[in-house]
Design a protein around this motif. Structure first.
Motif, short mmCIF file in Angstrom:
data_model
loop_
_atom_site.label_atom_id
_atom_site.label_comp_id
_atom_site.label_asym_id
_atom_site.label_seq_id
_atom_site.Cartn_x
_atom_site.Cartn_y
_atom_site.Cartn_z
N PHE A 148 0.86 -1.18 0.00
CA PHE A 148 0.00 0.00 0.00
C PHE A 148 0.89 1.23 0.00
O PHE A 148 1.76 1.35 0.87
CB PHE A 148 -0.91 0.01 1.22
CG PHE A 148 -1.92 1.12 1.23
CD1 PHE A 148 -3.07 1.04 0.45
CD2 PHE A 148 -1.71 2.26 1.98
CE1 PHE A 148 -4.00 2.07 0.45
CE2 PHE A 148 -2.63 3.30 1.99
CZ PHE A 148 -3.78 3.20 1.21
N GLU A 149 0.71 2.09 -1.00
CA GLU A 149 1.48 3.32 -1.10
C GLU A 149 2.98 3.05 -1.03
O GLU A 149 3.74 3.75 -0.36
CB GLU A 149 1.05 4.32 -0.03
CG GLU A 149 -0.40 4.77 -0.18
CD GLU A 149 -0.83 5.75 0.89
OE1 GLU A 149 -0.09 5.92 1.88
OE2 GLU A 149 -1.91 6.34 0.74
N GLY A 150 3.40 1.96 -1.70
CA GLY A 150 4.81 1.62 -1.78
C GLY A 150 5.37 0.92 -0.57
O GLY A 150 6.58 0.68 -0.50
N ARG A 151 4.53 0.59 0.38
CA ARG A 151 5.00 -0.07 1.60
C ARG A 151 4.59 -1.54 1.60
O ARG A 151 3.50 -1.89 1.18
CB ARG A 151 4.45 0.63 2.83
CG ARG A 151 4.91 2.07 2.92
CD ARG A 151 4.52 2.68 4.23
NE ARG A 151 5.05 4.04 4.32
CZ ARG A 151 5.43 4.59 5.43
NH1 ARG A 151 5.38 3.93 6.56
NH2 ARG A 151 5.89 5.84 5.44
N SER A 152 5.47 -2.38 2.11
CA SER A 152 5.20 -3.81 2.21
C SER A 152 4.48 -4.10 3.51
O SER A 152 4.92 -3.69 4.58
CB SER A 152 6.51 -4.61 2.15
OG SER A 152 7.15 -4.41 0.90
N LEU A 153 3.37 -4.85 3.41
CA LEU A 153 2.53 -5.12 4.56
C LEU A 153 2.41 -6.62 4.81
O LEU A 153 2.41 -7.42 3.88
CB LEU A 153 1.12 -4.54 4.35
CG LEU A 153 1.01 -3.06 4.00
CD1 LEU A 153 -0.44 -2.69 3.78
CD2 LEU A 153 1.64 -2.21 5.09
N VAL A 154 2.27 -6.96 6.08
CA VAL A 154 1.94 -8.32 6.49
C VAL A 154 0.71 -8.25 7.39
O VAL A 154 0.67 -7.43 8.31
CB VAL A 154 3.11 -8.98 7.24
CG1 VAL A 154 2.65 -10.29 7.89
CG2 VAL A 154 4.26 -9.27 6.29
N VAL A 155 -0.26 -9.08 7.10
CA VAL A 155 -1.45 -9.17 7.95
C VAL A 155 -1.43 -10.53 8.62
O VAL A 155 -1.14 -11.55 7.98
CB VAL A 155 -2.74 -8.94 7.13
CG1 VAL A 155 -2.88 -9.96 6.02
CG2 VAL A 155 -3.96 -8.94 8.04
N ALA A 156 -1.68 -10.55 9.93
CA ALA A 156 -1.52 -11.76 10.73
C ALA A 156 -2.83 -12.12 11.43
O ALA A 156 -3.49 -11.25 12.00
CB ALA A 156 -0.42 -11.57 11.78
N GLY A 157 -3.18 -13.38 11.37
CA GLY A 157 -4.33 -13.89 12.10
C GLY A 157 -3.88 -14.44 13.44
O GLY A 157 -3.17 -15.44 13.50
N THR A 158 -4.26 -13.77 14.53
CA THR A 158 -3.87 -14.18 15.87
C THR A 158 -5.04 -14.83 16.58
O THR A 158 -6.15 -14.90 16.05
CB THR A 158 -3.39 -12.97 16.70
OG1 THR A 158 -4.52 -12.17 17.07
CG2 THR A 158 -2.41 -12.11 15.90
N ARG A 159 -4.82 -15.32 17.80
CA ARG A 159 -5.91 -15.92 18.57
C ARG A 159 -6.91 -14.86 19.03
O ARG A 159 -8.02 -15.19 19.41
CB ARG A 159 -5.34 -16.68 19.77
CG ARG A 159 -4.46 -17.86 19.39
CD ARG A 159 -5.21 -18.90 18.56
NE ARG A 159 -4.33 -19.88 17.98
CZ ARG A 159 -4.15 -21.11 18.46
NH1 ARG A 159 -4.78 -21.50 19.54
NH2 ARG A 159 -3.36 -21.95 17.83
#
Length: 379
Positions: A173-184
């Motif tokens: 997004f807007e040149g930035r690398s993202l990680v989305v994490a599924g937690t408990r």
């Protein structure tokens, strides 16, 4: 009726549990592993419709303990692919093995692991960019947090502090690398370059004083099984799938721009002077999910992915009914008819591009891979 662009022969071994796909020279390369990780790693070359057994050196061979286990071999059930410097890099691990990295073309072990390394619940490749391939891993109950890897860069792994993580997705997004994490507890969104957590989202949007619905009685059943993100308008959308087959979706405004400690301190001071709540680091509890926004599978949803078709964000799902479905993320409506052909549950769907067109790649219990043209489906 929409027919698949490509349909593979059956992958040797058991039903397919995980796949990863990348485009190389105008054709798709798909790596598949069985649900139990004991049938080896197989590469499907779509142009020739050939499955090739990718013989990989044992990832723990350099561990001094390897001499005690002469019959040990790789047991891989989670895979990701990235193209870097002309090489297709495979990142793989499993419920009983830490992550390691191989060259798909040659089978060379780029970076191994040890017997004592945390096992892998999920692995994901970071999108695009001209730099070296990067990957994110999580270990479920075996180890808290997210680990970032750059196997061709010779850098030490970077850890992002997090609770138990069972599922990962990536995007930009807007040149930035993202990680989305599924937690408990829910879902968190990270900028991996600044190591800043951008959002914390919760599966339970109920107020503490309100009566809890039936689906909250057993929190173990709400473990996030898959999570993904996609740009929607000027912001982001996060879509998650729970172990019970329930789908949740959040829409987020543009994430805060990362700033220096001094800039953040000045912003906090402005908030206080204006009489506003200093909540820059507080979880986004007010953002509640839309629950079960996609209704149409004749059975449970088992996997999902997101993509963009004609500037429209879509969600692609697979289910126990053996179908793949495409949904408009903005209103939850199905796009076109169900995509049929699998003879059994669909275990994994991924999205990507092929010769500039968005496609979905699905695989499952029938041991076949199918490639779907999302543009044709959308029209």
């Amino acid at each position: 009726m929409i027919n698949a662009l490509f349909v593979s022969d059956e992958m040797p071994g058991g039903g397919i549990g995980d796949i990863a796909a990348v485009e190389v020279d105008g054709a798709l390369t798909v790596v598949g592993v069985s649900r139990w990780g004991r049938d080896g790693v197989w590469v499907w070359e779509s142009a020739q419709n050939v499955w090739r057994n990718l013989v990989l050196p044992f990832a723990c061979a350099a561990d001094p303990q390897a001499a005690q286990y002469p019959d040990a071999g790789n047991e891989l059930d989670s895979v990701a692919l990235a193209v870097s410097g002309g090489r297709v890099v495979l990142a793989a691990g499993g419920d009983e093995q830490g992550v390691a990295f191989w060259d798909v073309g040659t089978g060379e072990l780029i970076s191994g692991t040890s017997f004592d390394a945390p096992y892998i619940a999920a692995v994901a490749a970071l999108d695009g960019g001209d730099g070296l391939a990067r990957f994110a891993t999580c270990s479920g109950v075996h180890w808290d947090g997210i680990t970032m890897w750059e196997p061709l860069g010779g850098l030490s792994p970077v850890e992002l502090p997090e609770s138990t993580v069972d599922a990962l997705g990536t995007g930009s997004f807007e040149g930035r690398s993202l990680v989305v994490a599924g937690t408990r507890e829910g879902v968190t969104l990270w900028d991996v370059d600044s190591r800043e957590r951008w959002a914390s989202l919760y599966t339970d949007g109920e107020d503490e004083d309100e009566e809890i619905d039936d689906y909250d009685e057993d929190t173990d059943d709400e473990r996030i099984h898959a999570v993904t993100l996609v740009q929607q308008g000027g912001g982001l959308a996060v879509v998650a799938l729970t172990d019970t087959g329930s789908v949740l979706a959040w829409t987020l405004p543009s994430p805060r721009q990362a700033g220096s400690a001094r800039e953040l301190a000045r912003e906090r001071l402005k908030q206080v002077r204006a009489g506003l709540r200093d909540d820059l680091d507080e979880p986004d509890e007010e953002i509640e999910p839309i629950r079960d926004p996609f209704d149409g599978h004749e059975g449970s949803i088992t996997t999902l992915a997101t993509g963009v078709v004609d500037d429209r964000p879509v969600v692609v799902t697979g289910g126990t009914d053996g179908t793949v479905r495409v949904w408009d993320l903005s209103d939850g409506r199905a796009i076109g008819a169900p995509l049929t052909g699998h003879r059994g549950s669909v275990r994994k769907v991924v999205t990507g591009t092929l010769r500039g067109r968005p496609v979905a790649v699905s695989a499952g219990d029938d041991r076949t891979v199918r490639v779907w043209d999302l543009v044709t489906q959308a029209h």
